[in-house]
Design a protein around this motif. Structure first.
Motif, mmCIF file in Angstrom:
data_model
loop_
_atom_site.group_PDB
_atom_site.id
_atom_site.type_symbol
_atom_site.label_atom_id
_atom_site.label_comp_id
_atom_site.label_asym_id
_atom_site.label_seq_id
_atom_site.Cartn_x
_atom_site.Cartn_y
_atom_site.Cartn_z
ATOM 1 N N UNK A 169 -11.856 3.483 -12.306
ATOM 2 C CA UNK A 169 -12.070 2.416 -11.333
ATOM 3 C C UNK A 169 -11.327 1.154 -11.767
ATOM 4 N N UNK A 170 -10.606 0.555 -10.807
ATOM 5 C CA UNK A 170 -9.904 -0.710 -11.022
ATOM 6 C C UNK A 170 -8.864 -0.631 -12.131
ATOM 7 N N UNK A 171 -8.468 0.578 -12.516
ATOM 8 C CA UNK A 171 -7.397 0.716 -13.501
ATOM 9 C C UNK A 171 -6.059 0.362 -12.858
ATOM 10 N N UNK A 172 -5.107 -0.003 -13.712
ATOM 11 C CA UNK A 172 -3.768 -0.323 -13.215
ATOM 12 C C UNK A 172 -2.753 0.524 -13.959
ATOM 13 N N UNK A 173 -1.895 1.191 -13.174
ATOM 14 C CA UNK A 173 -0.921 2.106 -13.732
ATOM 15 C C UNK A 173 0.488 1.663 -13.352
ATOM 16 N N UNK A 174 1.441 1.994 -14.203
ATOM 17 C CA UNK A 174 2.828 1.953 -13.767
ATOM 18 C C UNK A 174 3.147 3.380 -13.319
ATOM 19 N N UNK A 191 -10.228 1.647 -6.136
ATOM 20 C CA UNK A 191 -9.594 0.354 -6.383
ATOM 21 C C UNK A 191 -8.515 0.416 -7.471
ATOM 22 N N UNK A 192 -8.068 1.604 -7.841
ATOM 23 C CA UNK A 192 -6.984 1.718 -8.812
ATOM 24 C C UNK A 192 -5.657 1.362 -8.151
ATOM 25 N N UNK A 193 -4.704 0.865 -8.953
ATOM 26 C CA UNK A 193 -3.392 0.467 -8.433
ATOM 27 C C UNK A 193 -2.297 1.175 -9.221
ATOM 28 N N UNK A 194 -1.378 1.819 -8.478
ATOM 29 C CA UNK A 194 -0.245 2.502 -9.075
ATOM 30 C C UNK A 194 1.024 1.740 -8.677
ATOM 31 N N UNK A 195 1.663 1.087 -9.658
ATOM 32 C CA UNK A 195 2.852 0.297 -9.350
ATOM 33 C C UNK A 195 4.072 1.179 -9.143
ATOM 34 N N UNK A 196 4.099 2.333 -9.811
ATOM 35 C CA UNK A 196 5.169 3.309 -9.617
ATOM 36 C C UNK A 196 4.536 4.641 -9.247
ATOM 37 N N UNK A 213 -9.879 2.496 -1.419
ATOM 38 C CA UNK A 213 -9.274 1.172 -1.555
ATOM 39 C C UNK A 213 -8.229 1.117 -2.671
ATOM 40 N N UNK A 214 -7.685 2.267 -3.052
ATOM 41 C CA UNK A 214 -6.608 2.283 -4.030
ATOM 42 C C UNK A 214 -5.293 1.867 -3.408
ATOM 43 N N UNK A 215 -4.259 1.695 -4.263
ATOM 44 C CA UNK A 215 -2.953 1.285 -3.763
ATOM 45 C C UNK A 215 -1.862 2.018 -4.526
ATOM 46 N N UNK A 216 -0.975 2.669 -3.775
ATOM 47 C CA UNK A 216 0.185 3.341 -4.351
ATOM 48 C C UNK A 216 1.429 2.611 -3.837
ATOM 49 N N UNK A 217 2.067 1.827 -4.707
ATOM 50 C CA UNK A 217 3.239 1.073 -4.295
ATOM 51 C C UNK A 217 4.520 1.896 -4.377
ATOM 52 N N UNK A 218 4.424 3.091 -4.937
ATOM 53 C CA UNK A 218 5.541 4.019 -4.983
ATOM 54 C C UNK A 218 5.027 5.373 -4.509
ATOM 55 N N UNK A 237 -3.830 2.576 0.420
ATOM 56 C CA UNK A 237 -2.505 2.181 0.882
ATOM 57 C C UNK A 237 -1.456 3.018 0.160
ATOM 58 N N UNK A 238 -0.693 3.799 0.951
ATOM 59 C CA UNK A 238 0.406 4.598 0.413
ATOM 60 C C UNK A 238 1.715 3.977 0.909
ATOM 61 N N UNK A 239 2.316 3.115 0.091
ATOM 62 C CA UNK A 239 3.498 2.385 0.534
ATOM 63 C C UNK A 239 4.790 3.127 0.230
ATOM 64 N N UNK A 240 4.816 3.923 -0.817
ATOM 65 C CA UNK A 240 6.021 4.653 -1.159
ATOM 66 C C UNK A 240 7.087 3.781 -1.774
ATOM 67 N N UNK A 241 8.086 4.443 -2.383
ATOM 68 C CA UNK A 241 9.161 3.717 -3.036
ATOM 69 C C UNK A 241 10.363 3.520 -2.141
#
Length: 373
Positions: A169-174, A191-196, A213-218, A237-241
């Motif tokens: 929960x609420x972890x942040x990953x690259x 609520x985890x966030x994946x920057x890559x 409520x997680x986020x995948x920016x890649x 949110x699945x934003x993709x690279x």
């Protein structure tokens, strides 16, 4: 006891500590060698600092193949490079609030009573591949930033076996890979966030899985993953690279045996070809900003997609494709908004509802079969 001790160099390789061992707030100015050590009692390294030397051949803190018979505490410890390769934790192990400034090697670790990495911070690469962890596995609020290299994975849990409840929960990953990992109890990534990239291809979730409520920016890869319990992706949110070759979200050949809930999700390019949904699929209020493909997917339970929007973005393909898909239960696209779509050769076994749906452009049902109404 070595409470607050200062070591220029420490070599305890092969040592046996029959009773409790205390190194709390100790400082290791050069390499600390604890290879093949047997800790028979509790081991306390709370607040210790492993600064390491200038050499590049040795790990700054090396606990490789050591055994901790009772509780092992590394809470708030600070490491340069850390090696816990094939360590056995027979009691609870805690690394809460620990800081790993260099790479951290936990490959093949076995833990029987749970591990706690809550709020831990990894500045270099972290490798937990092939670990076997029983008991509670807690990485709540942990941060995985990864090193400067471009070739290695910033975090790897490849082929890990996680037997107890898992919390990220609420972890942040690259960049993070859980490829082939097995979650035998609950898995919580809310609520985890994946920057890559976030890779879960071939992973098995035996209990419920939560990514709310997680986020995948890649790109996010769940291809061939198996969800045997309920899977919740509410509001993800699945934003993709920026790449054009990979899908922003892949559910290709994934299997959902329980309920799959993606309500209010935001999707980029999505592929779910040949995916199998064994229970209810919820897409209510979800938004697909690029093309979505569910070709040859099988929906054994009801599909609830009221208010879903398939806009397609700037694509030459259909905004959504359900070609050759099979719907074995009722389908609800009430008030859905679809740019273009194909349901070619789809099979509808139950009631189909498109009440107040809006189809903006060409939609084809060529070859589709409606066996109810």
């Amino acid at each position: 006891t070595f409470l607050k001790a200062e070591f220029r160099y420490a070599d305890f390789e092969g040592t046996t500590f029959a009773a409790d061992a205390t190194f709390a707030e100790a400082t290791f100015d050069s390499d600390a060698e604890f290879i093949d050590v047997a800790f028979g009692g509790a081991a306390d390294f709370r607040g210790a600092e492993f600064r390491g030397g200038d050499n590049v051949l040795s790990d700054d803190a090396d606990f490789e193949r050591s055994t901790f018979a009772e509780r092992a505490t590394f809470a708030a410890a600070r490491f340069a490079f850390a090696d816990f390769h094939e360590v056995a934790f027979q009691g609870e192990a805690t690394f809460a609030d620990a800081a790993f400034d260099g790479d951290a090697d936990f490959r093949g670790v076995e833990a029987r009573e749970g591990v706690d990495f809550g709020e831990a911070r990894f500045t270099g690469d972290a490798d937990f591949s092939s670990v076997v962890l029983a008991g509670d596995v807690d990485f709540t609020g942990a941060e995985f930033h990864g090193g400067d290299n471009a070739a290695d994975e910033d975090l790897s849990f490849r082929d890990a076996v996680l037997r107890g409840p898992v919390a990220f929960r609420m972890a942040r990953f690259r960049f993070a890979t859980f490829e082939g990992a097995r979650f035998e109890a609950t898995a919580d990534f809310a609520h985890a966030a994946f920057d890559r990239e976030g890779v879960f291809s071939g992973a098995v979730f035996v209990g419920s899985a939560t990514f709310d409520e997680g986020r995948f920016d890649d790109d996010a890869d769940f291809s061939e993953a198996a969800f045997r319990g309920d899977a919740s992706f509410r509001g993800v949110e699945f934003h993709g690279g920026d790449n054009v070759d990979d899908d922003d979200l892949s559910l290709a050949d994934a299997v959902f045996e329980g309920e799959a809930d993606f309500r209010r999700g935001e999707f980029g390019e999505t592929t779910a070809g040949r995916a199998a949904f064994g229970d209810r699929l919820v897409l209510a209020g979800a938004t697909f900003e690029r093309a979505a493909a569910f070709d040859e997917a099988v929906f054994s339970g009801p599909v609830e997609a009221s208010g879903v929007a398939f806009s397609g973005g700037n694509t030459v393909d259909d905004a959504v494709s359900f070609a050759d898909a099979t719907f074995e239960d009722r389908v609800d696209f009430h008030r859905a908004w679809v740019a273009t779509a194909t349901f070619a050769n789809a099979a509808f076994e139950g009631v189909v509802a498109f009440r107040e749906a809006w189809f903006d452009d060409t939609t084809t049902f060529e070859g589709a079969a409606f066996r109810d109404r």
